[in-house]
Structure formats: structure tokens, C-alpha cells
Motif scaffolding. Structure first.
Motif, PDB file in Angstrom:
ATOM      1  N   GLN A  81     -21.130   9.881  -7.691  1.00 34.96           N
ATOM      2  CA  GLN A  81     -21.932  10.010  -8.907  1.00 34.96           C
ATOM      3  C   GLN A  81     -23.347   9.486  -8.689  1.00 34.96           C
ATOM      4  O   GLN A  81     -24.312  10.068  -9.205  1.00 34.96           O
ATOM      5  CB  GLN A  81     -21.244   9.273 -10.052  1.00 34.96           C
ATOM      6  CG  GLN A  81     -19.974   9.963 -10.535  1.00 34.96           C
ATOM      7  CD  GLN A  81     -19.186   9.133 -11.528  1.00 34.96           C
ATOM      8  OE1 GLN A  81     -19.253   7.898 -11.522  1.00 34.96           O
ATOM      9  NE2 GLN A  81     -18.423   9.791 -12.395  1.00 34.96           N
ATOM     10  N   LEU A  85     -27.319  11.730  -8.690  1.00 34.07           N
ATOM     11  CA  LEU A  85     -28.587  11.449  -9.366  1.00 34.07           C
ATOM     12  C   LEU A  85     -29.772  11.987  -8.567  1.00 34.07           C
ATOM     13  O   LEU A  85     -30.805  12.338  -9.142  1.00 34.07           O
ATOM     14  CB  LEU A  85     -28.754   9.939  -9.584  1.00 34.07           C
ATOM     15  CG  LEU A  85     -27.722   9.266 -10.495  1.00 34.07           C
ATOM     16  CD1 LEU A  85     -28.010   7.782 -10.598  1.00 34.07           C
ATOM     17  CD2 LEU A  85     -27.715   9.908 -11.872  1.00 34.07           C
ATOM     18  N   THR A  88     -30.086  15.639  -9.577  1.00 34.50           N
ATOM     19  CA  THR A  88     -30.595  15.915 -10.923  1.00 34.50           C
ATOM     20  C   THR A  88     -32.036  15.448 -11.130  1.00 34.50           C
ATOM     21  O   THR A  88     -32.646  15.806 -12.145  1.00 34.50           O
ATOM     22  CB  THR A  88     -29.703  15.229 -11.982  1.00 34.50           C
ATOM     23  OG1 THR A  88     -29.653  13.822 -11.716  1.00 34.50           O
ATOM     24  CG2 THR A  88     -28.298  15.795 -11.945  1.00 34.50           C
ATOM     25  N   VAL A  92     -34.412  16.773 -14.561  1.00 32.08           N
ATOM     26  CA  VAL A  92     -34.565  15.995 -15.797  1.00 32.08           C
ATOM     27  C   VAL A  92     -36.040  15.899 -16.175  1.00 32.08           C
ATOM     28  O   VAL A  92     -36.928  16.037 -15.326  1.00 32.08           O
ATOM     29  CB  VAL A  92     -33.950  14.593 -15.659  1.00 32.08           C
ATOM     30  CG1 VAL A  92     -32.440  14.699 -15.465  1.00 32.08           C
ATOM     31  CG2 VAL A  92     -34.585  13.820 -14.514  1.00 32.08           C
ATOM     32  N   TRP A 154     -23.396  21.374 -12.574  1.00 33.30           N
ATOM     33  CA  TRP A 154     -23.291  20.112 -13.301  1.00 33.30           C
ATOM     34  C   TRP A 154     -22.763  18.999 -12.397  1.00 33.30           C
ATOM     35  O   TRP A 154     -21.746  19.164 -11.720  1.00 33.30           O
ATOM     36  CB  TRP A 154     -22.366  20.306 -14.497  1.00 33.30           C
ATOM     37  CG  TRP A 154     -22.172  19.107 -15.373  1.00 33.30           C
ATOM     38  CD1 TRP A 154     -21.021  18.390 -15.552  1.00 33.30           C
ATOM     39  CD2 TRP A 154     -23.147  18.511 -16.241  1.00 33.30           C
ATOM     40  NE1 TRP A 154     -21.225  17.379 -16.455  1.00 33.30           N
ATOM     41  CE2 TRP A 154     -22.520  17.424 -16.894  1.00 33.30           C
ATOM     42  CE3 TRP A 154     -24.492  18.785 -16.518  1.00 33.30           C
ATOM     43  CZ2 TRP A 154     -23.182  16.613 -17.812  1.00 33.30           C
ATOM     44  CZ3 TRP A 154     -25.158  17.974 -17.425  1.00 33.30           C
ATOM     45  CH2 TRP A 154     -24.521  16.907 -18.059  1.00 33.30           C
ATOM     46  N   GLN A 155     -23.468  17.855 -12.417  1.00 40.33           N
ATOM     47  CA  GLN A 155     -23.105  16.724 -11.571  1.00 40.33           C
ATOM     48  C   GLN A 155     -22.358  15.624 -12.333  1.00 40.33           C
ATOM     49  O   GLN A 155     -21.978  14.604 -11.735  1.00 40.33           O
ATOM     50  CB  GLN A 155     -24.376  16.118 -10.961  1.00 40.33           C
ATOM     51  CG  GLN A 155     -25.168  17.071 -10.109  1.00 40.33           C
ATOM     52  CD  GLN A 155     -24.411  17.477  -8.860  1.00 40.33           C
ATOM     53  OE1 GLN A 155     -23.899  16.635  -8.129  1.00 40.33           O
ATOM     54  NE2 GLN A 155     -24.341  18.782  -8.609  1.00 40.33           N
ATOM     55  N   GLY A 157     -22.227  13.803 -16.535  1.00 43.90           N
ATOM     56  CA  GLY A 157     -23.194  13.190 -17.441  1.00 43.90           C
ATOM     57  C   GLY A 157     -22.695  13.218 -18.865  1.00 43.90           C
ATOM     58  O   GLY A 157     -21.507  12.998 -19.126  1.00 43.90           O
ATOM     59  N   ASP A 168     -28.015  13.126 -17.638  1.00 39.77           N
ATOM     60  CA  ASP A 168     -27.292  12.858 -16.399  1.00 39.77           C
ATOM     61  C   ASP A 168     -26.672  11.461 -16.451  1.00 39.77           C
ATOM     62  O   ASP A 168     -26.716  10.781 -17.480  1.00 39.77           O
ATOM     63  CB  ASP A 168     -28.200  13.047 -15.176  1.00 39.77           C
ATOM     64  CG  ASP A 168     -29.279  11.971 -15.047  1.00 39.77           C
ATOM     65  OD1 ASP A 168     -29.337  11.065 -15.904  1.00 39.77           O
ATOM     66  OD2 ASP A 168     -30.062  12.055 -14.089  1.00 39.77           O
ATOM     67  N   PHE A 174     -32.198  16.258 -19.641  1.00 40.39           N
ATOM     68  CA  PHE A 174     -32.618  17.416 -18.850  1.00 40.39           C
ATOM     69  C   PHE A 174     -33.792  18.119 -19.530  1.00 40.39           C
ATOM     70  O   PHE A 174     -34.030  17.967 -20.726  1.00 40.39           O
ATOM     71  CB  PHE A 174     -31.442  18.384 -18.674  1.00 40.39           C
ATOM     72  CG  PHE A 174     -30.453  17.933 -17.630  1.00 40.39           C
ATOM     73  CD1 PHE A 174     -30.511  18.443 -16.343  1.00 40.39           C
ATOM     74  CD2 PHE A 174     -29.486  16.986 -17.918  1.00 40.39           C
ATOM     75  CE1 PHE A 174     -29.620  18.028 -15.363  1.00 40.39           C
ATOM     76  CE2 PHE A 174     -28.584  16.558 -16.956  1.00 40.39           C
ATOM     77  CZ  PHE A 174     -28.659  17.071 -15.680  1.00 40.39           C
TER      78      PHE A 174
END
Length: 206
Positions: A81, A85, A88, A92, A154-155, A157, A168, A174
Motif C-alpha cells: 500500500q 502511493l 497515485t 492526485v 485502483w491502488q 483508498g 488514496d 484525486f
């Protein structure tokens, strides 16, 4: 028994009763005085700092605590996770958390992972769980990959179900979403590796 002795006996009885009553009143007063040292529910609602135990939060999990009547999320992010970051950061709106927040963002949270950066605690995330758009509470969407209302890459969030703002795992909103800024971070500090105070740091209370 003489009248004098009866009077003396009556006076002694009255004196004992008076002292006993005074002692009870004194204890009651002392109890009330000591109780004033304890934070009342009203004081907590007004923003008194809250001490929380984070020892039970496992990697990938989040717990919700209450401070100032608001939900405060504390999460321990996994290495995967944390790596997400980096992915993303380009997606963002405010990757370095430089824009004005609803609350006064602590300087130690103005970084890509939105945390204090304390050695050994880089993975810990502390956020106010309220969307800065209209005050809804976003839902956790920690599982990566394509899902309804989420991008294919999608990671993990948070998703605000009210108007679709997505954040995120650093609480960063975002691009092109209704929320005007990232999720708030309250002032906080570590008392130990397992205990955090929300609403206060080394510079004072929020």
C-alpha cells in the motif's frame, strides 16, 4: 444524673454528630473537587485530546476513533500500500498536501504519505474521516483493482458515496473530483509505539 451532667452529655452528643456530618460533607466536597480533574463529555466534545491504543491495528487494517464528535481513522498500511502511493502521486490533485485544508494541517504531515514520518511509523495514517466537499463520510476501499465507481488501476483508498470523490491511502483527493482538498489530518503525537494522542502535539492542542 444531675441536670449539669445531662446537659454536658447532650452537648457531647451534638458535637459528635456535628463533626460526623462535617466529615461526610468534607468527603463529598473532596470527591466533587477531584472529579473536576477528569475531562467531562462536554470537554471531550469541545476538543479535549483523546488518547488511543493502536496496538491492535494490524497491517492493512483501520480503526475508527472519535475526537470532537468526528471520526478519526488510524490505519497501518502494508508495504504494498505504501508503494501504491508512488503510483497515485501523479493522479492526485495535491500530492504534497500544500493547498489550504479545512483544518490547520500540521507541518509534519505535508509529505507524500501524509504522516509524521516518525522512524518505524511511516506506515501509520491518521485522518479525519469527513469529506471536505459536503461533510459526508467516505467508505474504505482497500482492495486494489477495478471496481464500480473506481478506476481500473485502483491502488486502494477511500470513496465518498455522496458525490464520488476518491482519495488514496494518504487521504489525497484525486484530480477532477468535487472535494476541494485532501482529507484533514488532526494534530497528534506518539506517547509510545502503541499509543497516540489525537488533538495535541508537541506545540500544543489543536
Amino acid at each position: 444524673m444531675s441536670i449539669e451532667k445531662q446537659v454536658d452529655s447532650g452537648r457531647r452528643g451534638l458535637l459528635v454528630a456535628t463533626c460526623a456530618a462535617g466529615g461526610v460533607a468534607g468527603l463529598a466536597t473532596a470527591g466533587a473537587f477531584v472529579s473536576t480533574f477528569q475531562p467531562s463529555e462536554r470537554a471531550k466534545a469541545a476538543g479535549a485530546p483523546v488518547e488511543v491504543d493502536i496496538s491492535g491495528i494490524k497491517p492493512g487494517e483501520m480503526q475508527v476513533f472519535e475526537w470532537r464528535g468526528k471520526p478519526v481513522w488510524i490505519m497501518k498500511r502494508t508495504p504494498e500500500q505504501m508503494k501504491g502511493l508512488e503510483h497515485t502521486a501523479s493522479e492526485v490533485a495535491d500530492p504534497e498536501s500544500l493547498k489550504p485544508y479545512t483544518m490547520d494541517l500540521p507541518d509534519y504531515c505535508k509529505n507524500k504519505s501524509n504522516n509524521r514520518g516518525r522512524a518505524g511509523h511511516e506506515e501509520t495514517l491518521v485522518l479525519v474521516g469527513i469529506c471536505p466537499h459536503l461533510g459526508c463520510s467516505p467508505s474504505s476501499k482497500f482492495v486494489p483493482g477495478a471496481q464500480p465507481s473506481l478506476p481500473d488501476d485502483w491502488q486502494g483508498g477511500f470513496l465518498c458515496p455522496c458525490h464520488g470523490s476518491t482519495f488514496d491511502l494518504a487521504g489525497r483527493v484525486f484530480k477532477n473530483k468535487p472535494a476541494p482538498n485532501n482529507l484533514d489530518v488532526p494534530r497528534y503525537m506518539y506517547l509510545s509505539d502503541t499509543k497516540i494522542v489525537i488533538g495535541k502535539d508537541e506545540k500544543g492542542e489543536a
